[in-house]
Design a protein around this motif. Structure first.
Motif, PDB file in Angstrom:
ATOM      1  N   GLY A  65       0.835  -1.196   0.000  1.00 21.27           N
ATOM      2  CA  GLY A  65       0.000   0.000   0.000  1.00 21.27           C
ATOM      3  C   GLY A  65       0.868   1.243   0.000  1.00 21.27           C
ATOM      4  N   LEU A  66       1.874   1.211   0.825  1.00 20.13           N
ATOM      5  CA  LEU A  66       2.774   2.348   0.946  1.00 20.13           C
ATOM      6  C   LEU A  66       3.512   2.585  -0.377  1.00 20.13           C
ATOM      7  CD1 LEU A  66       3.475   4.331   3.119  1.00 20.13           C
ATOM      8  CD2 LEU A  66       5.271   2.788   3.925  1.00 20.13           C
ATOM      9  N   PHE A  67       3.997   1.510  -0.958  1.00 25.12           N
ATOM     10  CA  PHE A  67       4.701   1.585  -2.245  1.00 25.12           C
ATOM     11  C   PHE A  67       3.773   2.169  -3.313  1.00 25.12           C
ATOM     12  CE2 PHE A  67       5.660  -1.166  -6.144  1.00 25.12           C
ATOM     13  CZ  PHE A  67       6.613  -0.304  -6.652  1.00 25.12           C
ATOM     14  N   ILE A  68       2.548   1.664  -3.372  1.00 29.93           N
ATOM     15  CA  ILE A  68       1.600   2.122  -4.385  1.00 29.93           C
ATOM     16  C   ILE A  68       1.266   3.595  -4.173  1.00 29.93           C
ATOM     17  CG2 ILE A  68      -0.771   1.885  -5.220  1.00 29.93           C
ATOM     18  CD1 ILE A  68      -0.470  -1.164  -4.445  1.00 29.93           C
ATOM     19  N   LEU A  69       1.011   3.972  -2.926  1.00 27.60           N
ATOM     20  CA  LEU A  69       0.661   5.375  -2.668  1.00 27.60           C
ATOM     21  C   LEU A  69       1.846   6.285  -2.988  1.00 27.60           C
ATOM     22  CD1 LEU A  69      -1.539   5.082   0.551  1.00 27.60           C
ATOM     23  CD2 LEU A  69      -2.234   5.286  -1.852  1.00 27.60           C
ATOM     24  N   SER A  70       3.046   5.754  -2.873  1.00 32.14           N
ATOM     25  CA  SER A  70       4.210   6.542  -3.244  1.00 32.14           C
ATOM     26  C   SER A  70       4.251   6.741  -4.759  1.00 32.14           C
ATOM     27  CB  SER A  70       5.494   5.857  -2.760  1.00 32.14           C
ATOM     28  OG  SER A  70       6.603   6.673  -2.998  1.00 32.14           O
ATOM     29  N   ALA A  82      10.958   4.462   1.394  1.00 28.40           N
ATOM     30  CA  ALA A  82      11.987   3.522   0.913  1.00 28.40           C
ATOM     31  C   ALA A  82      12.346   2.486   1.978  1.00 28.40           C
ATOM     32  CB  ALA A  82      13.218   4.291   0.467  1.00 28.40           C
ATOM     33  N   GLU A  83      12.595   2.958   3.188  1.00 25.85           N
ATOM     34  CA  GLU A  83      13.092   2.016   4.193  1.00 25.85           C
ATOM     35  C   GLU A  83      12.038   0.975   4.548  1.00 25.85           C
ATOM     36  OE1 GLU A  83      14.393   3.698   7.915  1.00 25.85           O
ATOM     37  OE2 GLU A  83      14.749   1.653   8.659  1.00 25.85           O
ATOM     38  N   LYS A  84      10.808   1.453   4.795  1.00 22.46           N
ATOM     39  CA  LYS A  84       9.741   0.517   5.184  1.00 22.46           C
ATOM     40  C   LYS A  84       9.483  -0.521   4.093  1.00 22.46           C
ATOM     41  CE  LYS A  84       6.705   2.797   8.577  1.00 22.46           C
ATOM     42  NZ  LYS A  84       7.057   4.251   8.439  1.00 22.46           N
ATOM     43  N   THR A  85       9.458  -0.076   2.847  1.00 21.38           N
ATOM     44  CA  THR A  85       9.081  -0.993   1.763  1.00 21.38           C
ATOM     45  C   THR A  85      10.256  -1.832   1.283  1.00 21.38           C
ATOM     46  OG1 THR A  85       9.599   0.718   0.144  1.00 21.38           O
ATOM     47  CG2 THR A  85       7.316   0.577   0.878  1.00 21.38           C
ATOM     48  N   GLY A  86      11.462  -1.402   1.610  1.00 24.56           N
ATOM     49  CA  GLY A  86      12.638  -2.116   1.122  1.00 24.56           C
ATOM     50  C   GLY A  86      12.907  -1.859  -0.350  1.00 24.56           C
ATOM     51  N   ILE A  87      12.327  -0.789  -0.880  1.00 24.79           N
ATOM     52  CA  ILE A  87      12.556  -0.411  -2.281  1.00 24.79           C
ATOM     53  C   ILE A  87      13.191   0.977  -2.298  1.00 24.79           C
ATOM     54  CG2 ILE A  87      11.497  -0.180  -4.564  1.00 24.79           C
ATOM     55  CD1 ILE A  87       8.984  -1.535  -3.316  1.00 24.79           C
TER      56      ILE A  87
END
Ligand SMILES: Nc1nc2c(c(=O)[nH]1)N[C@H]1C(S)=C(S)[C@@H](COP(=O)(O)OP(=O)(O)OC[C@H]3O[C@@H](n4cnc5c(=O)[nH]c(N)nc54)[C@H](O)[C@@H]3O)O[C@H]1N2
Ligand SMILES: Nc1nc2c(c(=O)[nH]1)N[C@H]1C(S)=C(S)[C@@H](COP(=O)(O)OP(=O)(O)OC[C@H]3O[C@@H](n4cnc5c(=O)[nH]c(N)nc54)[C@H](O)[C@@H]3O)O[C@H]1N2
Ligand code: SF4
Ligand code: SF4
Ligand code: SF4
Ligand code: SF4
Ligand code: SF4
Ligand SMILES: [Mo]
Lengths: 936, 246, 292
Positions: free
Chosen positions: A230-235, A336-341
């Motif tokens: 979700g976080l990655f997508i919202l980013s 970045a840190e939370k998603t590992g991307i």
């Protein structure tokens, strides 16, 4: 050279019988080659819309399932204690008598004391009819523990999801992004699609902590940290907003982005969408600057619209979105840190999405008319497509994450466009087109309507007068207001606890609930076998229908043995879980290509008998006689709505499709046609279906709905806001106080992301443990298959390099894996292409000794294991005196993939732990050698 | 007849696309199904429902993990069956003449009625493409579905190997690799198809298409996005202009 | 490779048998009558026994006759033909000696040559296997024939030749092991060439094709631990070479001691032959993650 002469044209078979595979729920068409009346070889049906000739490993191994030694032979009555597996074979008459003896009083006095739950049932429109007739509110299929987040988020947001509802436009897409998919129900279509995309050299993105299967062939692998999609997508959404790479026209025309949101904090409509006096959603018309109904001809909905009334500004949904998603908390650097991307990678992916969607747009020339009455001369396509499944849905933040993904597709303007994601008939359908849940119980009578459906506010919840849950699984309550598929995973524990009330009989079909489909397997076993002071079982009666000697069989009191999928009638109906493709509407049947050689009966036929004996409405005629002799009779003659029955093809005189009188020759027509019926979607109806009147009119003709129902995509899901309003104190139906904050926080009408780490004690248990579907296995039932079990006979725990080295593991090592709930000891193996904080294993390989007609030292039982022992249906206590469900707070979807664990090296064992003692096999074990050949 | 033909009229074989194979094992099982019921003895299974089940398979899918210099490790699914080598050592070692390479199409076959099950051919094969059936005691191997590809009892479109017909991803291609114009030869040319263990000098007919470059190795095609606005206000300004344009 | 007892017995005993026959063919010792019978009986028993045990690992021994047909290409076929030829020649030679008390030297010499040829053919069955680099080497025929002759000398009581043979074979075996150990690496086959994935990077097996073992793994992916192998090599050497040599050289001759020495030698050869298979690595192992 004197080469031997060989016969290059041997006879292949006496006859080919075309039916539908059921080695999984994908439901491909199969050609069953027969030799002297026996099944000789199974291959894919080239004409079939789903698989077009191909067949997966499971399907090709069908002959080994059809002949498996684990097949049940006759109805069984338990003689030993529950779980022992000690049964005696009885006749069907005896079986019916026992069942009626149990069920008749229940129905007479309090029907809700029957809980009837089915597994991956493909006859839900039939089984639910039976349950409705019985009058119990306690009916659902397995969706609640499967992927309701995916389904419900899709329906609420855009009238359909992926998998049975929609698919990427494989033929045109230039970039596919797959989130959290190992296999999916669309097993073959996805592989075929990926094959096409690969052949064109188009790009595939795999977003998945694990690089295997589809993610192995992906050109780009995004090894995301579980639970953070979700976080990655919202980013990505943040980046696209920031760069203005958004399909403004699409949003203005086809979504509720321009609709005004009530901004009056004092109003009890605060945050609801504004409507005009005829209750039409209101937008600002850019031509006039004035409010107007969204659907008026000529209106130019203004995304930037706002209206100031009495000092209060009502702004468009789009403005709320801009505000929300431009927030720095969604900046790549911030996530970045939370998603590992890495932030760079997120930016690059956003750029690539925008580039393909907008700079590489495609067009399909075609005139069509939208619901506002405007005609267009082309379909503009944004050839970016997405697909996703349980990887994002089987988390407690899954509903909002699925919503976020749909929002991403929608702002890129790809949904229902060429090269984008396309719905499969009978979808799309607006959420309003689906029923609402019903739960009104009247002893001795039918329920007041369908059990399952879509809630649109507190009034639709399944609550009793006193506000307590009406359903045993607590679906449609404040704990999970939008639990559209029910919550099968809560049934046994609630029934055992007697909360919200005690039940008398648990009636289940096709779900291995004492094993791989339950969280907390060991605990569930205890609940099923637990006795009260008087020494009676706490769950008094368990009736179960299975076709094979599964783990669940041993825990039932009465077994109704089903046939194999080649021995019975089934229908894959548009009223149910359809098999359509984006370009075609289709339905199909199964029919007995061989007659059973055992005293077994198709479960649906058994329900016809049982329904008649219980006198259930819909199952008896006026004179009280049995209405449907068997399921085939029902399939042919049942009428749902005027002219509409289970099968849409060959109605009337056999030449009417979609609507028509029932046709006694219908099943034969299907058989002659290869076991299915298919009709192509007209070209002018192929895209923009929700708004395309050419499609809407065709859909009505085909019976998907009874009048055109164009609608807007709900970027803003108003019903969620209604639940929030209640939590804020508005309205008469009020949530219990302990739930108010959670409802306010999670039921945001615009997609959000929240973490589930604390609830799952991530501080002490830092590693996420996952399972994946093996492509060559189907849950528990693949292990009885002599060919498939050689491929997946046991399942190592795959460990990433970091953890491998931390524990200095080496080949052949074992590990102890601990979760807040339990502990297992299992063999490990190394995988480098794996998110560094994730471990995983293949799903449902581990077996109980004595099950599936396997010998007790089978590797499935000694080296195989279930992760389920580590997962609990409730979250670990957090000290507030309450136990919160391990489910999505919105839909109740089981959060399988929130599992957090610790891994440590353990001395190698001969036997994985926990080791559950053997059950007695009611069917013995299989032969020592197999040489399977009919012809010589 | 175990002397190899000096020349075969065709070189029928498979081309397997490692860029597309998802490792689903469909080819493995449909091969098992077809060849259990067809050519020669059934492919038997030992302890099919017990400890250490094992059976005869003519096609098996391995999985490998490859670590490039930079970037993430890659998973590659790797199907393997007989490669119908031009210079097939499995044929020449056979003492009975059971093993032979067909002159018509280069398919390497075992004539089971001549096979004594000495296993020498399996030893001679570098690739592990031959398996001695434990019940029949004869050597089994991929027949390239010789009983399908010419079979007049099958519809034209089905005259292809079972594994090729069934492969959901379309990662398996069948054809004449002797004919440059054939689809398979074209694929090999375009995609740089390669031989397994060329150093063994077996000259395999089957070819493998390499996985396409993955991950960061591809340099970015799309220009990075230019912000239109930093904060919401600026965005609305842009929005107004943008909306005018549509 | 899987060290199948039947194959080990076959190679070792047929080797001994033909070795012994070779010496008898050369008239060493020049036996006749009953002693002749005894000597020839032992020799034939070993040769034929070995050949028979070779059929034990066949899937379809009843078709064994077909194996004589492909002598043009197949060493196994050649071995069969030569064995039969040799046995008939030596059979005739033996008959004349035992019953007619006449030794036809020419026949004996021809027979002796056939004996060697047969053992050579046996060795070539393995030497020709390119997929097992350790075997695919000239040392293999030398070893097979060396052991046959040494054993033959031993059995025919040619103590001096035997003693010389024992020590040379000991030395040569050590050399052969040394050369053999580097063969697989030298063959250039690696998991990277086997999969062609070397172009991308370092390759390792992730998942075997089947979670259960199959014929290939049982037959060709046999593994012995380094330590274990070295231990067996030493034991093999001592039994095969040093011990019997010492007995022959330093103890004054007694039939009992000779027997002990002989048995030690045979046990040693059996051990070394077990290693010959067990230590042999097949390229197919690469696909199953060996040397990966
Ligand atoms: N750890 C972990 N656990 C999971 C999951 C996960 O991802 N991880 N996934 C979850 C999900 S999504 C699902 S859907 C469940 C699936 O779990 P289940 O619904 O239990 O599915 P199966 O294991 O296939 O068991 C279905 C039962 O149906 C029986 N059956 C098969 N064919 C027939 C038939 O023709 N007639 C009848 N009457 N019975 C038949 C089988 O014998 C078996 O007993 O597992 C859940 N469990
Ligand atoms: N062969 C076969 N096919 C099946 C089934 C079967 O048992 N066997 N079962 C059927 C059933 S019931 C269902 S529900 C479907 C399910 O189909 P899938 O959704 O494909 O099922 P899973 O195997 O659970 O796959 C979940 C995937 O999500 C990944 N994942 C887990 N957590 C995350 C996350 O946080 N983010 C991302 N991006 N990925 C994540 C996992 O690594 C895994 O690859 O498959 C159906 N099809
Ligand atoms: S995907 Fe495989 S198992 Fe599922 S229906 Fe299709 S062929 Fe059968
Ligand atoms: S069927 Fe196709 S995709 Fe599946 S494993 Fe075989 S080659 Fe690969
Ligand atoms: S792959 Fe092996 S079996 Fe097939 S032809 Fe080549 S050497 Fe012979
Ligand atoms: S096993 Fe059969 S085919 Fe193979 S070499 Fe021996 S006889 Fe020939
Ligand atoms: S060609 Fe036929 S025999 Fe060979 S692998 Fe494919 S299916 Fe099996
Ligand atoms: Mo599922």
């Amino acid at each position: 050279m004197n080469q031997p002469v060989i016969n290059l044209s041997p006879k292949v078979s006496d006859e080919v019988r075309k039916t539908t595979c059921y080695m999984c729920a994908c439901r491909c068409g199969i050609n069953v080659h027969m030799k002297d009346g026996k099944v000789a070889y199974i291959e894919g049906n080239k004409d079939h819309p789903v698989n077009q000739g191909v067949l997966c490993a499971k399907g090709s191994a069908g002959i080994m399932q059809h002949n498996a030694p684990s097949r049940l032979k006759a109805p069984l009555k338990r003689v030993g204690p529950r779980g022992s597996g000690e049964f005696e074979e009885i006749t069907w008459e005896e079986a019916y008598d026992i069942a009626v003896g149990i069920l008749e009083p229940v129905r007479r006095d309090n029907p809700e004391k029957l809980a009837f739950f089915t597994g991956r049932d493909q006859s839900q429109s039939f089984t639910s009819l039976w349950a409705q007739g019985f009058g119990t509110p306690n009916y659902a299929a397995h969706g609640g523990f499967c992927s309701v987040n995916m389904a419900a988020a899709g329906i609420y947001t855009m009238g359909g999801a992926f998998w049975e509802f929609g698919q990427p436009d494989w033929d045109r897409t230039k970039m596919v992004m797959i989130f959290g998919v190992a296999e999916d129900h669309d097993s073959n279509p996805i592989k075929m699609g990926l094959g096409k995309v690969k052949a064109r050299g188009a790009k595939v993105y795999g977003v998945n902590p694990i690089r295997s299967g589809y993610n192995a062939v992906a050109d780009e692998w995004v090894g995301i940290t579980p639970g953070t999609d979700g976080l990655f997508i919202l980013s990505l959404v943040h980046e696209l907003f920031k760069a203005g790479k958004i399909d403004l026209h699409y949003l203005a025309q086809w979504t509720n982005a321009p609709v005004l949101v009530n901004g009056d904090e004092k109003s009890e409509d605060f945050g609801l969408l504004m409507r005009d006096k005829d209750n039409k959603l209101m937008v600002i018309d850019r031509n006039t600057g004035k409010p107007a109904a969204f659907n008026k001809k000529g209106v130019k909905p203004d995304l930037a619209g706002s209206q100031r009334v009495k000092g209060v500004t009502h702004r468009s949904v789009f403005q709320h979105m801009a505000e929300k998603y431009l927030d720095p908390q969604y900046a790549p650097e911030a996530v970045a840190e939370k998603t590992g991307i890495t932030a760079d990678r997120i930016k690059r992916i956003a750029a690539e999405l925008a580039d393909v969607a907008f700079n590489q747009a495609i067009e399909v020339k075609q005139t069509w008319t939208d619901f506002r009455g405007e005609t267009h001369d082309k379909f503009v396509g944004r050839p970016v497509s997405f697909h996703s499944m349980r990887g994002i849905s089987a988390h407690a933040n899954g509903f909002q994450t699925c919503r976020a993904l749909h929002m991403l597709q929608i702002i890129l303007g790809t949904v229902e466009t060429p090269g984008g994601m396309r719905f499969k008939p009978p979808y799309p359908k607006p959420p309003e087109a689906h029923p609402k849940p019903h739960c009104k119980v009247t002893p001795g009578q039918a329920l007041d309507g369908p059990h399952l459906g879509f809630t649109h506010g507190p009034d639709d919840l399944a609550l009793k007068e006193d506000g307590s849950p009406a359903r045993i699984d607590k679906a449609f309550t404040w704990e999970n207001p939008m639990s559209s598929h029910g919550m099968m995973h809560m049934v046994i524990s609630n029934a055992h606890a007697g909360v919200p009330y005690k039940i008398d009989t648990l009636f289940m079909y096709m779900a291995n609930m004492s094993w791989n489909s339950s969280m907390n397997t060991r605990g569930v076993i205890d609940m099923l076998t637990d006795k009260d002071e008087q020494g009676n079982y706490v769950i008094p009666n368990i009736i179960y229908s299975d076709a094979y000697s599964s783990e669940m069989v041993s825990y039932a009191d009465l077994i109704l043995p089903d046939t194999t999928y080649l021995e019975r009638h089934d229908c894959i109906s548009l009223l149910d879980r359809p098999i359509c493709e984006a370009d075609a509407v289709a339905d199909a049947i199964r029919w007995p290509v061989v007659e059973p050689d055992r005293d077994v009966k198709g479960f649906q036929s058994a329900l016809c008998d049982l329904g008649a004996r219980l006198g259930l409405p819909g199952f008896v005629n006026e004179d009280g006689s049995q209405k449907y002799q068997d399921y085939a009779d029902y399939i042919t003659n049942h009428i749902r709505r005027p002219g509409v029955g289970p099968l849409a093809g060959f109605r009337g005189n056999g030449d009417e499709h979609g609507r028509g009188e029932s046709n006694p020759g219908q099943l034969d027509a299907y058989i002659d046609n290869g076991g299915f019926w298919m009709e192509h979607v007209p070209e002018d109806a192929a895209f923009f279906k929700p708004w395309n009147m050419n499609y809407q009119d065709w859909a009505v003709k085909k019976s998907f709905f009874d009048k055109p129902m164009p609608y807007l995509f709900n970027l803003y899901v108003e019903p969620m806001r209604k639940f929030q309003l209640a939590a804020e104190g508005h309205g008469t139906r009020q949530p219990p106080d302990h739930l108010r904050d959670r409802i306010k926080a999670t039921m945001d009408p615009l997609p959000i992301w929240y973490s589930n780490e604390d609830e799952n004690k991530a501080d002490e248990f830092p590693v996420t443990a996952l399972t994946q579907r093996p492509m060559a296995m189907y849950h528990s039932w693949g292990s009885q298959n002599a060919w498939l079990r050689q491929i997946h006979g046991h399942n190592p725990l795959y460990v990433p390099t970091k953890i491998w080295e931390e524990n200095n593991f080496s080949e052949g090592d074992w590990a102890k894996v601990t979760s807040p709930h339990g502990e297992i000891t299992v063999p490990v193996a190394h995988q480098a292409a794996l998110n560094e904080n994730t471990i995983w294993t293949w799903n449902a390989i581990g077996k109980r000794k004595g099950a599936w007609a396997l010998e007790e030292d089978a590797p499935e039982t000694t080296k195989g294991f279930l992760l389920n022992h580590l997962i609990h249906e409730l979250l670990p206590p957090k000290g507030d005196g309450l136990r919160w469900a391990n489910s999505d707070p919105i839909t109740g979807q089981a959060a399988w993939f929130d599992l957090k664990v610790r891994v440590e090296k353990a001395p190698p064992l001969e036997q994985t732990k926990p080791d559950i003692p053997a059950q007695k096999s009611p069917v013995g074990t299989g032969p020592k050698n197999l040489t399977w050949k009919l012809g010589q | 007849m175990t002397t190899l033909p000096t020349h075969t009229e065709k070189k029928l074989g498979l081309v397997i696309d490692l860029d597309t194979c998802v490792g689903c094992h469909a080819c493995v099982v449909s091969c098992k199904g077809w060849n259990t019921e067809n050519y020669g003895a059934a492919l038997s299974d030992q302890n099919p429902y017990g400890k250490d089940p094992s059976g005869t398979f003519l096609n098996r899918v391995h999985s490998y993990e490859v670590q490039p210099e930079t970037g993430a490790a890659q998973t590659i699914h790797f199907p393997k069956s007989c490669l119908h080598c031009e210079d097939a050592p499995c044929v020449t070692v056979c003492p009975t003449g059971a093993s032979y390479k067909r002159v018509e199409d280069g398919i390497v076959l075992v004539n089971e009625s001549d096979c004594i099950g000495c296993g020498l051919c399996a030893w001679a094969c570098p690739y592990g493409a031959r398996e001695l059936d434990q019940v029949e005691g004869v050597m089994k191997k991929c027949t390239l579905c010789v009983d399908r590809i010419y079979n007049e009892n099958l519809p034209e479109e089905d005259r292809q190997p079972a594994c090729v017909r069934t492969c959901p991803a379309g990662a398996r291609h069948f054809g004449d690799l002797d004919d440059e114009t054939s689809e398979v030869s074209q694929l090999v040319k375009e995609r740089g198809g390669f031989d397994l263990m060329p150093e063994q000098g077996t000259k395999p007919v089957n070819k493998y298409l390499p996985p396409r470059p993955k991950d960061e190795q591809i340099d970015i095609l799309a220009p990075l996005l230019e912000p239109v606005a930093a904060e919401p206000q600026g965005f609305l300004g842009w929005l107004d202009k943008a909306l005018e344009k549509i | 490779m899987h060290p199948a007892p039947s194959i080990i017995a076959f190679t070792v005993f047929s080797g001994l048998g033909f070795g012994m026959l070779a010496f008898l063919g050369l008239g060493k010792p020049d036996v006749s009558g009953f002693t002749g019978f005894v000597f020839f009986f032992i020799a034939f028993a070993l040769a034929v026994g070995g050949l028979i045990s070779s059929t034990f690992h066949l899937g379809n021994p009843q078709r064994a006759l077909k194996a004589f047909s492909q002598w043009r290409t197949s060493w196994l076929s050649r071995e069969g033909c030569l064995a039969v030829a040799t046995l008939s020649i030596m059979g005739l030679y033996a008959l004349l000696i035992i019953f007619f008390n006449t030794r036809v030297p020419v026949l004996g010499v021809i027979g002796a040559l056939f004996c060697l040829a047969t053992v050579f053919a046996t060795s070539m069955i393995y030497t020709q296997i390119k997929t097992v680099p350790r075997w695919n080497h000239w040392t293999v025929p030398v070893l097979f024939m060396g052991y046959a002759l040494t054993g033959g000398a031993f059995l025919t009581g040619e103590v001096r030749i035997a003693a010389a043979g024992l020590i040379t074979m000991g030395l040569f075996q050590v050399i052969a092991w040394g050369l053999g150990d580097g063969r697989f690496a030298a063959s250039g086959s690696t998991i990277e060439t086997a999969t062609g994935l070397g172009q991308i990077g370092k390759t390792r097996m992730f998942e075997a094709p089947h979670s259960s073992k199959n014929y290939l793994m049982k037959e060709m992916v046999h593994q012995v631990g380094r330590k274990h192998a070295t231990k067996l090599r030493i034991i093999g050497l001592v039994l095969m070479s040093l011990l019997p040599w010492a007995i022959l050289m330093f103890l004054n001759f007694s039939h009992l001691m000779a027997l002990v020495a002989l048995l030690a030698h045979i046990a040693g050869v059996l051990t070394i032959r077990w290693l010959f298979f067990a230590e042999a690595e097949h390229t197919v192992g690469l696909y199953y993650g060996q040397r990966g």
